[in-house]
Design an enzyme around this catalytic site. Structure first.
Site, PDB file in Angstrom:
ATOM      1  N   CYS A 134       0.816  -1.211   0.000  1.00  0.00           N
ATOM      2  CA  CYS A 134       0.000   0.000   0.000  1.00  0.00           C
ATOM      3  C   CYS A 134       0.848   1.258   0.000  1.00  0.00           C
ATOM      4  O   CYS A 134       0.404   2.313  -0.470  1.00  0.00           O
ATOM      5  CB  CYS A 134      -0.956  -0.001   1.188  1.00  0.00           C
ATOM      6  SG  CYS A 134      -0.126  -0.263   2.772  1.00  0.00           S
ATOM      7  N   GLU A 147      -4.141   3.179  -8.122  1.00  0.00           N
ATOM      8  CA  GLU A 147      -3.199   2.279  -7.460  1.00  0.00           C
ATOM      9  C   GLU A 147      -2.950   1.077  -8.357  1.00  0.00           C
ATOM     10  O   GLU A 147      -3.882   0.390  -8.777  1.00  0.00           O
ATOM     11  CB  GLU A 147      -3.756   1.820  -6.114  1.00  0.00           C
ATOM     12  CG  GLU A 147      -2.765   1.007  -5.310  1.00  0.00           C
ATOM     13  CD  GLU A 147      -3.252   0.708  -3.907  1.00  0.00           C
ATOM     14  OE1 GLU A 147      -2.434   0.738  -2.973  1.00  0.00           O
ATOM     15  OE2 GLU A 147      -4.459   0.441  -3.744  1.00  0.00           O
TER      16      GLU A 147
END
Length: 512
Positions: free
Chosen positions: A302, A403
């Site tokens: 992340c 992402e």
């Protein structure tokens, strides 16, 4: 120290489950026992081979209810113990994890597709988490507040009771330990719902905790799908708080479901972190840092430094050096000792990575390294992707805004400090960021101006259980780890005790 995985890994997983779990069967871990699910079959696929190595059944609502009942009973027992005893037991958890470390790392390596060297580090960090929070058990203290009356007013930090934790597939045992340790330190019981793609190591971890002396049922692992088992856990009346690590899309759904029950959440969601290099930086260190920021764990992190912002004066040099290094990184089967970059965890994520790279090329990005799947001997059907460096990327491109969660770095140029800050903050995410510079003043200015929950100076991915972790914006809210992460698992109670012999009568009432 190497090990051999034959076929699709089924034999090795069977041996490891027998060693760690006492059986090669698999299901949910409820009240100290393995329970077979009642829902649909779920296949576990080896990311390195693309082959199924285990099938288990979705837990479902009834098993969640059993887990909740067990958690309620165990939490009462756990909270009745002294804080010192709880701390001693948590310390033993760390010791037991270290004893089983190599087997846990091997299980994680095969089931999650992570290089064995990374898995060993993560298992050690899980042990460290329990050891760290063991020391906090008898130090969760309230305050005495000098209120302007004759009362003794003090505060207590009390547990919620039962919390539901939902963890992702990219680092299953690490995120499991990251959440379980502070939760039980604060006196809570846990319903842990790992990703249905990587449930093995989390389940084994909980059995190890029980072997260390944690009460059966204090931590229950409900293995299954999000829309069935996860939804049932959030809806169960026993759940008093929800902690989720995963995508913003799923996080929004979970927060909505929790809001319907008026229970709080902690959300640790995605990121698109900016890793910023100025011309005065030590470029040797910055180039190594840029690699570590995005290629470790095959980019499935992340906090991955997926946007590399480089000053125009050194832009081409940095692109060339990072691309050259990326082309030499060992990509291979995760159980091979020399492997630094393993496979993407699953087919869906693999397709997402390749789609974003392809779209960026269509939009004008230039492939400086990689840009396509890797061909690995013994992993011909695995989800391997080359470490990829994309140059000429603009910050409004899809690859710079979404992402990617793969071994892909987008290199974006800037001209001055103001533009670097603007580019870094031109994202709906705000999980992490970094700057490489020799200018101390600039380093502190960047740290203050970039919107990120974690920010590094001349470093990247320095994360420790002692320090709070969490995001800004769509990267979520609330904090994990450190003292702040511990307080997320407590509720503050204010207690008022009248101390005066003849106390004043409040609000003018009279005594008859």
């Amino acid at each position: 120290m190497s090990f051999i995985v034959e076929g699709n890994g089924e034999q090795q997983v069977e041996l490891l489950l027998n060693e760690l779990l006492g059986t090669s069967e698999f299901g949910s871990w409820i009240d100290g026992e393995l329970v077979t699910g009642k829902g649909d079959d779920i296949e576990l696929i080896n990311p390195a081979t693309g082959q199924t190595f285990l099938i288990y059944r979705d837990a479902g609502k009834d098993i969640v209810a059993d887990a909740a009942a067990a958690a309620i009973n165990a939490q009462k027992l756990w909270w009745s113990m002294t804080a010192s005893v709880r701390g001693q037991l948590m310390w033993k958890c760390g010791m037991k994890i270290r004893e089983a470390a190599e087997s846990l790392a091997r299980l994680e390596c095969i089931s999650a597709g992570k290089p064995i060297r990374d898995c060993r580090v993560e298992v050690a960090k899980v042990a460290e988490m329990f050891e760290y929070y063991a020391g906090w058990c008898d130090k969760i203290m309230g305050q005495v507040i000098p209120v302007p009356t004759t009362h003794l007013n003090y505060t207590r930090h009390e547990p919620y009771g039962v919390v539901t934790q939902i963890t992702p597939w990219n680092a299953p045992i690490f995120t499991g330990g990251w959440q379980i340790a502070p939760a039980i330190c604060a006196g809570n019981a846990v319903l842990l719902k790992p990703s249905e793609l990587t449930p093995l190591s989390s389940t084994v971890l909980v059995k190890i905790l029980e072997q260390a002396g944690i009460p059966r049922g204090l931590v229950n692992v409900i293995n299954g799908l999000g829309h069935t088992t996860g939804t049932a856990a959030i809806a169960n009346p026993a759940t008093k708080k929800v902690v989720f690590v995963g995508s913003p899309q799923t996080g929004a759904l979970i927060a909505s479901a929790a809001a319907q029950r008026v229970i709080p959440c902690v959300l640790e969601l995605g990121g698109k972190s900016a890793n910023i290099i100025f011309p005065d930086a030590d470029l040797d260190r910055a180039v190594v840092g840029a690699q570590a920021a995005v290629f470790s764990a095959a980019g499935q992190s992340c906090v991955s430094g997926a946007r590399l912002l480089v000053h125009r004066n050194v832009y081409q040099e940095v692109v060339d050096r990072v691309a050259s290094a990326a082309s030499r990184l060992p990509v291979g089967l995760p159980w091979q000792e020399g492997t630094m970059v393993g496979p993407i965890n699953n087919q869906k994520q693999f397709n997402h990575v390749h789609s974003l790279v392809s779209d960026s090329i269509a939009e004008g990005a230039i492939v400086a390294a990689g840009g396509k799947p890797s061909e690995i001997f013994g992993g011909e059907n695995g989800y391997f992707y080359q470490p990829t460096v994309l140059a000429n990327v603009k910050n409004n491109m899809r690859v710079a805004q979404e992402e990617i969660f793969g071994p892909v770095v987008s290199v974006i140029s800037f001209d001055d400090e103001e533009e670097a800050v603007a580019l870094a903050n031109d994202s709906r995410f705000g999980l992490a960021g970094a700057v490489w510079t020799a200018d101390v003043g600039r380093a502190h200015r960047m740290a203050a101006q970039v919107n990120a929950g974690t920010f590094w100076v001349n470093s990247y991915k320095a994360i420790n259980v002692m320090s709070p972790f969490g995001g800004f914006g769509e990267s979520g809210y609330g904090r994990s780890s450190g003292y702040e992460g511990l307080l997320e698992y407590t509720q503050t109670k204010s207690v008022w005790v009248e101390t005066a012999k003849d106390s004043a009568i409040q609000f003018g009432y009279s005594i008859q």
